[in-house]
Design a protein around this motif. Structure first.
Motif, PDB file in Angstrom:
ATOM      1  N   THR A 162       0.927  -1.336   0.045  1.00  0.00           N
ATOM      2  CA  THR A 162      -0.036   0.069  -0.054  1.00  0.00           C
ATOM      3  C   THR A 162       0.813   1.184   0.042  1.00  0.00           C
ATOM      4  N   ASP A 163       1.997   1.065   0.739  1.00  0.00           N
ATOM      5  CA  ASP A 163       3.019   2.115   0.663  1.00  0.00           C
ATOM      6  C   ASP A 163       4.069   1.619   0.591  1.00  0.00           C
ATOM      7  N   PRO A 164       4.640   1.587  -0.787  1.00  0.00           N
ATOM      8  CA  PRO A 164       5.990   0.733  -1.178  1.00  0.00           C
ATOM      9  C   PRO A 164       7.183   1.462  -0.557  1.00  0.00           C
ATOM     10  N   ALA A 165       7.241   2.821  -0.366  1.00  0.00           N
ATOM     11  CA  ALA A 165       8.459   3.676  -0.002  1.00  0.00           C
ATOM     12  C   ALA A 165       8.497   3.290   1.707  1.00  0.00           C
ATOM     13  N   ALA A 166       7.502   2.984   2.265  1.00  0.00           N
ATOM     14  CA  ALA A 166       7.463   2.633   3.850  1.00  0.00           C
ATOM     15  C   ALA A 166       8.069   1.262   3.633  1.00  0.00           C
ATOM     16  N   LEU A 167       7.461   0.575   2.841  1.00  0.00           N
ATOM     17  CA  LEU A 167       7.970  -0.919   2.981  1.00  0.00           C
ATOM     18  C   LEU A 167       9.524  -0.908   2.798  1.00  0.00           C
ATOM     19  N   LEU A 168      10.090  -0.278   1.876  1.00  0.00           N
ATOM     20  CA  LEU A 168      11.493  -0.391   1.477  1.00  0.00           C
ATOM     21  C   LEU A 168      12.438   0.213   2.552  1.00  0.00           C
ATOM     22  N   GLU A 169      11.647   1.102   3.418  1.00  0.00           N
ATOM     23  CA  GLU A 169      12.542   1.871   4.369  1.00  0.00           C
ATOM     24  C   GLU A 169      13.046   0.629   5.444  1.00  0.00           C
ATOM     25  N   ASN A 170      12.340  -0.418   5.918  1.00  0.00           N
ATOM     26  CA  ASN A 170      12.744  -1.101   7.017  1.00  0.00           C
ATOM     27  C   ASN A 170      12.258  -2.568   6.688  1.00  0.00           C
ATOM     28  N   ARG A 171      13.150  -3.282   6.434  1.00  0.00           N
ATOM     29  CA  ARG A 171      12.773  -4.676   6.027  1.00  0.00           C
ATOM     30  C   ARG A 171      12.334  -5.653   6.948  1.00  0.00           C
ATOM     31  N   SER A 172      12.940  -5.286   8.308  1.00  0.00           N
ATOM     32  CA  SER A 172      12.586  -6.077   9.320  1.00  0.00           C
ATOM     33  C   SER A 172      11.166  -5.824  10.000  1.00  0.00           C
ATOM     34  N   LYS A 173      10.551  -5.020   9.586  1.00  0.00           N
ATOM     35  CA  LYS A 173       9.261  -4.626  10.001  1.00  0.00           C
ATOM     36  C   LYS A 173       8.304  -5.719   9.846  1.00  0.00           C
ATOM     37  N   SER A 174       7.394  -6.019  10.596  1.00  0.00           N
ATOM     38  CA  SER A 174       6.457  -7.075  10.490  1.00  0.00           C
ATOM     39  C   SER A 174       5.341  -6.716   9.239  1.00  0.00           C
ATOM     40  N   THR A 175       5.249  -7.799   8.337  1.00  0.00           N
ATOM     41  CA  THR A 175       4.420  -7.689   7.252  1.00  0.00           C
ATOM     42  C   THR A 175       3.528  -8.619   7.206  1.00  0.00           C
ATOM     43  N   ALA A 176       2.246  -8.511   6.250  1.00  0.00           N
ATOM     44  CA  ALA A 176       1.248  -9.481   6.439  1.00  0.00           C
ATOM     45  C   ALA A 176       2.077 -10.809   5.534  1.00  0.00           C
ATOM     46  N   LEU A 177       2.691 -10.610   4.506  1.00  0.00           N
ATOM     47  CA  LEU A 177       3.289 -11.753   3.853  1.00  0.00           C
ATOM     48  C   LEU A 177       4.306 -12.511   4.626  1.00  0.00           C
ATOM     49  N   ALA A 178       5.052 -11.801   5.788  1.00  0.00           N
ATOM     50  CA  ALA A 178       6.090 -12.530   6.311  1.00  0.00           C
ATOM     51  C   ALA A 178       5.277 -13.434   7.501  1.00  0.00           C
ATOM     52  N   GLN A 179       4.442 -12.829   7.840  1.00  0.00           N
ATOM     53  CA  GLN A 179       3.379 -13.976   8.527  1.00  0.00           C
ATOM     54  C   GLN A 179       2.740 -14.995   8.135  1.00  0.00           C
ATOM     55  N   TYR A 180       2.535 -14.591   6.762  1.00  0.00           N
ATOM     56  CA  TYR A 180       1.749 -15.921   6.066  1.00  0.00           C
ATOM     57  C   TYR A 180       2.697 -16.956   5.857  1.00  0.00           C
ATOM     58  N   TRP A 181       3.854 -16.529   5.534  1.00  0.00           N
ATOM     59  CA  TRP A 181       4.977 -17.604   5.136  1.00  0.00           C
ATOM     60  C   TRP A 181       5.492 -17.878   6.506  1.00  0.00           C
ATOM     61  N   ILE A 182       5.569 -19.210   6.982  1.00  0.00           N
ATOM     62  CA  ILE A 182       6.023 -19.553   8.153  1.00  0.00           C
ATOM     63  C   ILE A 182       7.600 -20.111   8.053  1.00  0.00           C
ATOM     64  N   TYR A 183       8.650 -19.582   7.623  1.00  0.00           N
ATOM     65  CA  TYR A 183       9.946 -20.191   7.320  1.00  0.00           C
ATOM     66  C   TYR A 183      10.534 -20.466   8.688  1.00  0.00           C
ATOM     67  N   SER A 184      10.156 -19.784   9.528  1.00  0.00           N
ATOM     68  CA  SER A 184      10.915 -20.093  10.998  1.00  0.00           C
ATOM     69  C   SER A 184       9.932 -20.342  11.991  1.00  0.00           C
ATOM     70  N   PRO A 185       8.628 -21.374  11.831  1.00  0.00           N
ATOM     71  CA  PRO A 185       7.867 -21.479  12.796  1.00  0.00           C
ATOM     72  C   PRO A 185       8.398 -22.003  14.077  1.00  0.00           C
ATOM     73  N   SER A 186       7.431 -21.800  15.102  1.00  0.00           N
ATOM     74  CA  SER A 186       8.015 -22.387  16.360  1.00  0.00           C
ATOM     75  C   SER A 186       7.443 -23.830  16.284  1.00  0.00           C
ATOM     76  N   PRO A 187       8.791 -24.762  16.431  1.00  0.00           N
ATOM     77  CA  PRO A 187       8.233 -26.105  16.517  1.00  0.00           C
ATOM     78  C   PRO A 187       7.073 -26.420  17.309  1.00  0.00           C
ATOM     79  N   SER A 188       7.095 -25.857  18.485  1.00  0.00           N
ATOM     80  CA  SER A 188       5.694 -26.299  19.120  1.00  0.00           C
ATOM     81  C   SER A 188       4.409 -25.936  18.541  1.00  0.00           C
TER      82      SER A 188
END
Length: 387
Positions: A162-188
């Motif tokens: 929605t705001d690509p400039a804000a997205l590019l400013e900080n890659r470590s911020k939580s995003t909807a896509l990062a939460q959707y892909w569970i590449y480092s899920p909690s084993p439990s």
């Protein structure tokens, strides 16, 4: 919305290295700068659009700019057709506008906007008697389950951009896509919640299907004895490989909870395979394979982690064995740099690499021979063989 803090021209001092480099620009660069300045002139654009030898080029450029602006709307029309499950219905039979409205749960005027927009893009197609059926684009989407899966979850990407400039400013911020892909899920969480691990595995399957098919077409697996598929999700690629090379011994290495699901699905398919559970970055891989595959795996991880994967692959392979990497690559800039550039940034991990970059990383990992194999869809899938 973020705004530039200063003009780019003001950020370069007359003595800066950037300014010095600009003064040393090649003749080709200067010609390109002059061309761009000319194209940016309103007067030149008016002249070109009226002068018959150039007006067709001018109109084409103008249409291209409009498509860039309207591309988001185009993608939303496709997204709506997939989300409303309209394409499978129209594959069976063409429908009237009223029937489409009833299927989609839309008012007839809303359905009319969707249908006409989709027909303009080739997703749908007008038929006789006021009916609509699948267009060529819609049929291509319907014939690719992996593509449908990707389109269905693009609402997360659209939200993040929605705001690509804000997205590019900080890659470590939580995003909807990062939460959707569970590449480092909690084993439990993965162990306790079957829905979580099935979601993870289904995502992997959807994004692997088209890539996997091209890998199997590009390289003969029948020449090998034992295959180890690393990061193979629920075993989709192993099932495809079993059909392609029936005599091949199969093994898979995945996260514990996903490996459990893969074991179940392989057994349900009547396929015998050794399924190994573990973390592919932290644990040694099962040895004994003369063929190891990384199918759409490297793309999703940063360089240091990919280097770890390649080193572990080299260590696990039998002498004379082969590593195959199959995924979209940045040799096709629209796919690699534009689409996956932003997609993987929003996901928080990975980048599309050119085949040359991957081959260099393979050299650094100790592979002595690498080459790019031909695929039928090089813009979407490239395959590298390393030994």
């Amino acid at each position: 919305m973020l705004k530039p803090s200063a003009s780019p021209l003001n950020t370069l001092s007359k003595t800066s290295p950037e300014r010095a480099a600009a003064r040393k620009a090649s003749l080709l660069d200067r010609l390109k700068d002059a061309r761009s300045a000319l194209y940016a002139s309103p007067g030149f654009q008016t002249f070109c659009s009226g002068f018959w030898p150039t007006r067709f080029v001018a109109r084409s450029k103008a249409a291209g700019v409009f498509d860039l602006c309207a591309g988001f709307v185009y993608s939303q029309i496709l997204f709506a057709c997939v989300r409303l499950e309209l394409l499978p219905v129209l594959k069976v039979q063409s429908l009237t506008l009223r029937e489409i409205a009833n299927h989609c749960g839309l008012p007839q005027d809303g359905a009319a906007r969707l249908v006409k927009g989709a027909a303009a893009l080739g997703i749908l197609e007008a038929r006789s008697g006021g009916r609509y059926g699948l267009g060529s684009v819609g049929a291509a989407v319907l014939g690719n389950p992996g593509l449908q899966g990707m389109i269905a979850h693009h609402d997360h990407l659209y939200s993040d951009m929605t705001d690509p400039a804000a997205l590019l400013e900080n890659r470590s911020k939580s995003t909807a896509l990062a939460q959707y892909w569970i590449y480092s899920p909690s084993p439990s969480d993965m162990d306790a919640d079957r829905a979580v691990k099935e979601t993870y595995s289904n995502l992997m399957r959807d994004t692997q299907l088209a890539v996997a098919a091209e890998v199997l077409r590009a390289y003969s697996f029948a020449r090998h004895e034992r295959l180890l598929d690393v990061g193979g999700g629920d075993g989709t690629f192993l099932r495809m490989a079993a059909e392609d090379a029936p005599g091949l011994d199969l093994s898979l290495f995945e996260l514990p909870a996903v490996a459990e699901l893969a074991q179940e699905r392989l057994e349900d398919a009547g396929i015998s395979a050794d399924v190994h559970a573990g973390n592919m970055f932290e644990e040694d891989w099962p040895d004994g394979a003369d063929l190891i595959t990384l199918i759409r795996v490297c793309l999703d991880h940063d360089d240091d982690r990919v280097a770890t994967l390649l080193s572990r692959a080299r260590k696990a392979l039998k002498p004379g064995g082969v590593l195959l990497i199959g995924e979209p690559m940045a040799d096709s800039p629209k796919v690699g740099d534009a689409y996956f550039g932003f997609y993987l940034w929003a996901m928080g991990s990975g980048r599309a690499r050119t085949s040359s970059e991957i081959r260099q990383m393979l050299d650094q990992a100790g592979f002595s021979e690498t080459r790019v194999l031909k695929t039928g869809l090089p813009d979407l899938v490239r395959v590298i063989r390393a030994s």
